[in-house]
Design a protein around this motif. Structure first.
Motif, PDB file in Angstrom:
ATOM      1  N   LEU A 181       0.826  -1.202   0.000  1.00 55.55           N
ATOM      2  CA  LEU A 181       0.000   0.000   0.000  1.00 55.55           C
ATOM      3  C   LEU A 181       0.863   1.255   0.000  1.00 55.55           C
ATOM      4  N   GLY A 182       0.355   2.303  -0.647  1.00 53.71           N
ATOM      5  CA  GLY A 182       0.973   3.616  -0.562  1.00 53.71           C
ATOM      6  C   GLY A 182      -0.037   4.581   0.025  1.00 53.71           C
ATOM      7  N   PHE A 183       0.422   5.553   0.824  1.00 59.98           N
ATOM      8  CA  PHE A 183      -0.488   6.463   1.518  1.00 59.98           C
ATOM      9  C   PHE A 183      -0.130   7.923   1.243  1.00 59.98           C
ATOM     10  N   ILE A 184      -1.150   8.708   0.899  1.00 56.15           N
ATOM     11  CA  ILE A 184      -0.997  10.162   0.826  1.00 56.15           C
ATOM     12  C   ILE A 184      -1.999  10.754   1.803  1.00 56.15           C
ATOM     13  N   LEU A 203      -2.707   2.864  -4.283  1.00 56.54           N
ATOM     14  CA  LEU A 203      -2.367   4.118  -3.621  1.00 56.54           C
ATOM     15  C   LEU A 203      -3.623   4.647  -2.937  1.00 56.54           C
ATOM     16  N   LEU A 204      -3.552   4.825  -1.612  1.00 57.92           N
ATOM     17  CA  LEU A 204      -4.686   5.301  -0.825  1.00 57.92           C
ATOM     18  C   LEU A 204      -4.464   6.767  -0.473  1.00 57.92           C
ATOM     19  N   ALA A 205      -5.376   7.626  -0.891  1.00 63.68           N
ATOM     20  CA  ALA A 205      -5.258   9.067  -0.647  1.00 63.68           C
ATOM     21  C   ALA A 205      -6.414   9.510   0.246  1.00 63.68           C
ATOM     22  N   ASP A 206      -6.087  10.034   1.423  1.00 59.19           N
ATOM     23  CA  ASP A 206      -7.096  10.448   2.402  1.00 59.19           C
ATOM     24  C   ASP A 206      -7.187  11.966   2.417  1.00 59.19           C
ATOM     25  N   GLU A 207      -8.231  12.517   1.786  1.00 59.27           N
ATOM     26  CA  GLU A 207      -8.428  13.965   1.690  1.00 59.27           C
ATOM     27  C   GLU A 207      -7.118  14.661   1.306  1.00 59.27           C
ATOM     28  N   PRO A 208      -6.486  14.255   0.195  1.00 59.43           N
ATOM     29  CA  PRO A 208      -5.138  14.751  -0.115  1.00 59.43           C
ATOM     30  C   PRO A 208      -5.072  16.246  -0.411  1.00 59.43           C
ATOM     31  N   THR A 209      -6.206  16.867  -0.749  1.00 58.35           N
ATOM     32  CA  THR A 209      -6.198  18.303  -1.051  1.00 58.35           C
ATOM     33  C   THR A 209      -6.754  19.143   0.094  1.00 58.35           C
ATOM     34  N   GLY A 210      -7.069  18.502   1.215  1.00 59.86           N
ATOM     35  CA  GLY A 210      -7.751  19.196   2.300  1.00 59.86           C
ATOM     36  C   GLY A 210      -6.989  20.363   2.883  1.00 59.86           C
ATOM     37  N   ASN A 238       1.058   5.314 -15.719  1.00 52.65           N
ATOM     38  CA  ASN A 238       1.647   4.140 -15.050  1.00 52.65           C
ATOM     39  C   ASN A 238       0.632   3.078 -14.684  1.00 52.65           C
ATOM     40  N   ARG A 239      -0.645   3.353 -14.962  1.00 52.75           N
ATOM     41  CA  ARG A 239      -1.726   2.447 -14.571  1.00 52.75           C
ATOM     42  C   ARG A 239      -1.705   2.197 -13.061  1.00 52.75           C
ATOM     43  N   GLN A 240      -1.293   3.216 -12.298  1.00 59.77           N
ATOM     44  CA  GLN A 240      -1.304   3.109 -10.849  1.00 59.77           C
ATOM     45  C   GLN A 240      -2.739   3.135 -10.342  1.00 59.77           C
ATOM     46  N   THR A 241      -3.120   2.127  -9.581  1.00 57.34           N
ATOM     47  CA  THR A 241      -4.461   2.076  -9.000  1.00 57.34           C
ATOM     48  C   THR A 241      -4.533   3.060  -7.833  1.00 57.34           C
ATOM     49  N   ILE A 242      -5.578   3.891  -7.832  1.00 59.21           N
ATOM     50  CA  ILE A 242      -5.726   4.918  -6.804  1.00 59.21           C
ATOM     51  C   ILE A 242      -7.134   4.840  -6.208  1.00 59.21           C
ATOM     52  N   LEU A 243      -7.200   4.890  -4.887  1.00 57.56           N
ATOM     53  CA  LEU A 243      -8.471   4.992  -4.173  1.00 57.56           C
ATOM     54  C   LEU A 243      -8.389   6.232  -3.288  1.00 57.56           C
ATOM     55  N   MET A 244      -9.223   7.218  -3.568  1.00 55.90           N
ATOM     56  CA  MET A 244      -9.140   8.510  -2.894  1.00 55.90           C
ATOM     57  C   MET A 244     -10.429   8.812  -2.150  1.00 55.90           C
TER      58      MET A 244
END
Length: 256
Positions: free
Chosen positions: A89-92, A167-174, A195-201
């Motif tokens: 997992l990757g986290f932003i 890649l999991l992004a939790d309110e990345p623009t907050g 890159n076909r990176q899977t992202i869940l935001m």
């Protein structure tokens, strides 16, 4: 595309001594295909952050099953979860979570250091990643010397350098202004497309969600609706998202 993430009949109930149980999620089921960019939207208290925490193995569901690339996350033992997160997992995060005592390069290298990757692999990955994120000139600086937008790019690099399955992004623009938010969202869009990176935001922002390819709407811990972008451009998709959010809030106000 193949199914990467699968949630089936997910329930989450919180209990505390002397208080009534609180059901945060009810019968949540959906899949995310490899290479998708999916946004999860909902008001505060809708359950979207709880859902992200379950996917990130930071919490356990009360019922149901979650699997990543065929691996049942309930089988990941407590002591092995940190390692699992580093490897898969990757986290932003909204608040960046950078270490001021480390320079930019060392902040980005940190998850690979913890995973005991060779220095050559770290350098090779950063050489490819830094120009794409526009942080080449920042590598020797420290987080406190950077703007909010620069810090978020560094945080994105730290998440991406592990080459995560999702890649999991939790309110990345907050915590960002509108210009910097747009830059980050454009970056995520490019990384997903190239890159076909899977992202869940997870986001409460219709503008942020409009950069995804699919939006799941959550209300009161349940999936209310979902929208696919299809051939719509970003402004047209934003309109559709805003209309759906309005309908969802109207029904909530009516008690339906």
């Amino acid at each position: 595309m193949s199914t990467l993430l699968k949630l089936k009949n997910i329930e989450k109930t919180y209990t505390s001594r002397g208080a009534q149980p609180v059901r945060a999620l009810t019968n949540i089921s959906f899949t995310v295909e490899a290479g998708e960019f999916v946004a999860i939207m909902g008001e505060s208290g809708s359950g979207k952050s709880t859902l992200l925490n379950l996917i990130a193995t930071l919490d356990d569901p009360t019922g149901g099953d979650i699997s990543l690339n065929g691996q049942d996350l309930s089988n990941v033992k407590e002591g092995a979860r940190a390692k699992f997160r580093r490897e898969h997992l990757g986290f932003i995060f909204q608040d960046f979570d950078l270490l001021d005592t480390f320079n930019v390069q060392d902040n980005i290298f940190l998850p690979l250091v913890l995973a005991k990757k060779p220095l050559e692999i770290m350098r090779n990955r950063l050489t490819k990643l830094a120009p794409r994120l526009g942080i080449d000139a920042l590598l020797k600086k420290y987080p406190y010397e950077l703007s909010g937008g620069q810090q978020q790019r560094v945080a994105a690099a730290r998440a991406m350098i592990t080459e995560p399955e999702i890649l999991l992004a939790d309110e990345p623009t907050g915590a960002l202004d509108s210009k910097t938010s747009t830059e980050l969202l454009d970056l995520l869009t490019d990384v997903n497309a190239e890159n076909r990176q899977t992202i869940l935001m997870v986001t409460h922002s219709a503008v942020a969600a409009s950069h995804s390819r699919r939006v799941l709407f959550i209300r009161d811990g349940q999936i209310f609706h979902q929208l696919y972008r299809g051939d719509l451009d970003q402004p047209a998709f934003l309109t559709r998202i805003s209309e759906t959010m309005t309908a969802m809030l109207t029904k909530a106000g009516d008690g339906q």
